[in-house]
Every structure is written in C-alpha cells, then in structure tokens.
Motif scaffolding. Structure first.
Motif, PDB file in Angstrom:
ATOM      1  N   ARG A  51      -4.627  -1.098   4.646  1.00  0.00           N
ATOM      2  CA  ARG A  51      -5.285  -0.999   3.349  1.00  0.00           C
ATOM      3  C   ARG A  51      -4.304  -1.382   2.247  1.00  0.00           C
ATOM      4  NH1 ARG A  51      -7.094   4.465   5.424  1.00  0.00           N
ATOM      5  NH2 ARG A  51      -5.561   5.345   3.985  1.00  0.00           N
ATOM      6  N   ALA A  52      -4.835  -1.882   1.156  1.00  0.00           N
ATOM      7  CA  ALA A  52      -3.991  -2.271   0.033  1.00  0.00           C
ATOM      8  C   ALA A  52      -3.347  -1.039  -0.596  1.00  0.00           C
ATOM      9  CB  ALA A  52      -4.820  -3.008  -1.013  1.00  0.00           C
ATOM     10  N   PRO A  53      -2.096  -1.137  -1.050  1.00  0.00           N
ATOM     11  CA  PRO A  53      -1.416   0.006  -1.673  1.00  0.00           C
ATOM     12  C   PRO A  53      -2.183   0.605  -2.847  1.00  0.00           C
ATOM     13  CG  PRO A  53       0.163  -1.727  -1.186  1.00  0.00           C
ATOM     14  CD  PRO A  53      -1.192  -2.296  -0.896  1.00  0.00           C
ATOM     15  N   ARG A  54      -2.815  -0.230  -3.661  1.00  0.00           N
ATOM     16  CA  ARG A  54      -3.559   0.291  -4.813  1.00  0.00           C
ATOM     17  C   ARG A  54      -4.756   1.123  -4.371  1.00  0.00           C
ATOM     18  NH1 ARG A  54      -4.850  -3.795  -9.580  1.00  0.00           N
ATOM     19  NH2 ARG A  54      -5.580  -1.808 -10.408  1.00  0.00           N
ATOM     20  N   PHE A  55      -5.372   0.735  -3.271  1.00  0.00           N
ATOM     21  CA  PHE A  55      -6.487   1.510  -2.744  1.00  0.00           C
ATOM     22  C   PHE A  55      -5.991   2.867  -2.248  1.00  0.00           C
ATOM     23  CE2 PHE A  55      -9.463   2.847   0.540  1.00  0.00           C
ATOM     24  CZ  PHE A  55     -10.702   2.606  -0.041  1.00  0.00           C
ATOM     25  N   ASP A  56      -4.882   2.881  -1.554  1.00  0.00           N
ATOM     26  CA  ASP A  56      -4.336   4.146  -1.056  1.00  0.00           C
ATOM     27  C   ASP A  56      -3.873   5.033  -2.200  1.00  0.00           C
ATOM     28  OD1 ASP A  56      -4.849   3.727   1.610  1.00  0.00           O
ATOM     29  OD2 ASP A  56      -2.864   2.947   2.080  1.00  0.00           O
ATOM     30  N   GLU A  57      -3.336   4.426  -3.247  1.00  0.00           N
ATOM     31  CA  GLU A  57      -2.940   5.208  -4.421  1.00  0.00           C
ATOM     32  C   GLU A  57      -4.154   5.886  -5.040  1.00  0.00           C
ATOM     33  OE1 GLU A  57      -1.235   4.472  -8.947  1.00  0.00           O
ATOM     34  OE2 GLU A  57      -1.403   2.798  -7.552  1.00  0.00           O
ATOM     35  N   TRP A  58      -5.253   5.148  -5.146  1.00  0.00           N
ATOM     36  CA  TRP A  58      -6.505   5.722  -5.646  1.00  0.00           C
ATOM     37  C   TRP A  58      -6.969   6.853  -4.748  1.00  0.00           C
ATOM     38  CZ3 TRP A  58     -11.002   5.049  -2.597  1.00  0.00           C
ATOM     39  CH2 TRP A  58     -12.176   5.585  -3.148  1.00  0.00           C
TER      40      TRP A  58
END
Length: 246
Positions: A139-146
């Motif tokens: 998964r993209a880092p920004r998605f995981d951050e969200w």
C-alpha cells in the motif's frame, strides 16, 4: 451543522452562493475535506471563486479526518463515495449540477458520470490522480498514514485495508473508470493538467485526448497562467449552464 445520515454514514457538507449548483471535491486524496480548499494546494477555490453566480456545495469525504464518518468494509470503493455524493444531491433536491474536482475529485467525478451521466451538464477535472504503469507492491505510504489516524474504526483490519486499497487503486488509469468509458463519454469536460507523481501529466493528457471535445489546460497553478485558467474555467461553466438556470 449540515449533516445527513446515509447507509450508516454521517455526511457533512456546506453551501455557498446562489444559482445553478456546482458540487466540488477537494484535493488531498482520502483526506479530502472542506478545509483543504483554503490551502495553497488548491489554487482555484470554489468557495470563493464562483459564489457570485453559482450555488457551490462542498463536503468532507467519508473518514477523511473532517466531520464525515462511515464504517469501512472490504467491499467499499469508488461506488461508496458516489453513493454519498448522490445522497447529498438528493437531500438538497438537486437534479442537475456541474462537477469540479481536484486530485481525487477527478475519480469521484468519473464514478458519478458512470452512474448517472444525465445529471451533469459539465465536469472539470483538475490535476486528476491516476497511475502510469503497473501497481507497486503493498500500500502507498500516504494511504497507511491515513489509516493510522482511524482510531474510531474497531471494524478495521489489515485484510479490510488491503481490500479497500485494491478496490480504489488496482485498476490504474483514472482508477474509477477505464479508457473505453472516457472515449465514449459525451459530457462536456475540461481537464487541468497535473504534473507530479500522484497527478501524472500523461494521465491528464491522455484523458483529454480520449474524451471527445475535451478542453485541456496545460498550465494553470500560478501567476498569469492561473489567472488565464480562472477565466477559461468561468467561461466553460457559463457556456454549459442550462439556459433555464440563467
């Protein structure tokens, strides 16, 4: 506080101005909220740009960190957002409106067009998200951050997150529709080009090339180019606003 209940979701929206409606979707990916419109990442702010002539509706997307909330399941995807958007339009008794979306808003717009194209006399995609080439592993880092900020979702598991991520992004291109849909889309459109990894130039360019009679603005984010784009966008909206609404 203007909220509606829909399919287990609480959806928050705001309205500005009077006239023919424009439903606008803010940038910032899955963190798309009304507050983003006031940030530098949104050079064209519908909440101030068009309120003298149009009724502008903006909203917090589900689970974006604003005031909208919904449960998350492995079946969720672009259709879930589209159902939210139609619920707000139906609640406000809006049968037809223009659509403006920056970043993830482009994919929201395409999902709405796919479902009920007759409701939208024109659409504007501003630096739409998309993917060139194969999907990267994981998964993209920004998605995981969200996802880490979703402390009020006891139903959320890694497998649900994986499924939700795939549902949103596995298809590539504009994510919510394929090239054949764009190629056969008759709705008048304008595309404001993206120019970075999340909003690839080739996606904007190909979308404008595939879409019959689409208007394409290559530069628009600052200075004289922004002022010229604002004028063109205003002319585009006026051209496609139904005469009965003028």
């Amino acid at each position: 506080m203007p909220t509606i209940q829909h399919g287990g979701a609480t959806l928050y929206y705001e309205e500005y101005g009077k006239g023919f409606p424009i439903l606008a979707f803010a940038p910032a990916g899955v963190k798309s909220t009304i507050a983003v419109w006031g940030q530098p990442m949104a050079p064209i702010n519908p909440m101030t740009e068009w309120v003298s002539k149009y009724r502008v509706i903006v909203m917090d997307q589900r689970n974006a960190g604003g005031k909208s909330w919904a449960p998350i399941t492995a079946q969720d995807g672009w259709h879930s957002f589209a159902a939210d958007h139609f619920a707000i339009l139906d609640h406000l008794k809006i049968q037809r409106c223009h659509l403006y979306g920056q970043c993830i808003g482009g994919s929201f717009i395409m999902a709405l067009l796919k479902a009920q194209p007759q409701r939208f006399p024109s659409v504007i995609l501003s630096q739409p998200i998309g993917r060139v080439g194969p999907m990267k592993p994981g998964r993209a880092p920004r998605f995981d951050e969200w996802a880490k900020g979703l402390t009020d979702h006891p139903e959320l598991t890694e497998s649900v997150l994986d499924a939700y991520y795939r549902n949103l992004y596995a298809a590539g291109f504009l994510y919510s529709v394929d090239r054949d849909f764009v190629r056969n889309c008759k709705t008048p459109s304008m595309v404001l080009a993206g120019n970075d990894e999340a909003h690839p130039w080739p996606i904007s360019e190909e979308t404008a090339q595939l879409w019959p009679n689409a208007e394409f603005i290559k530069e628009w984010k600052a200075g004289a180019a922004l002022e010229a784009a604002r004028k063109r966008v205003g002319e585009f909206l006026a051209k496609h606003t139904p005469a009965s609404a003028c």
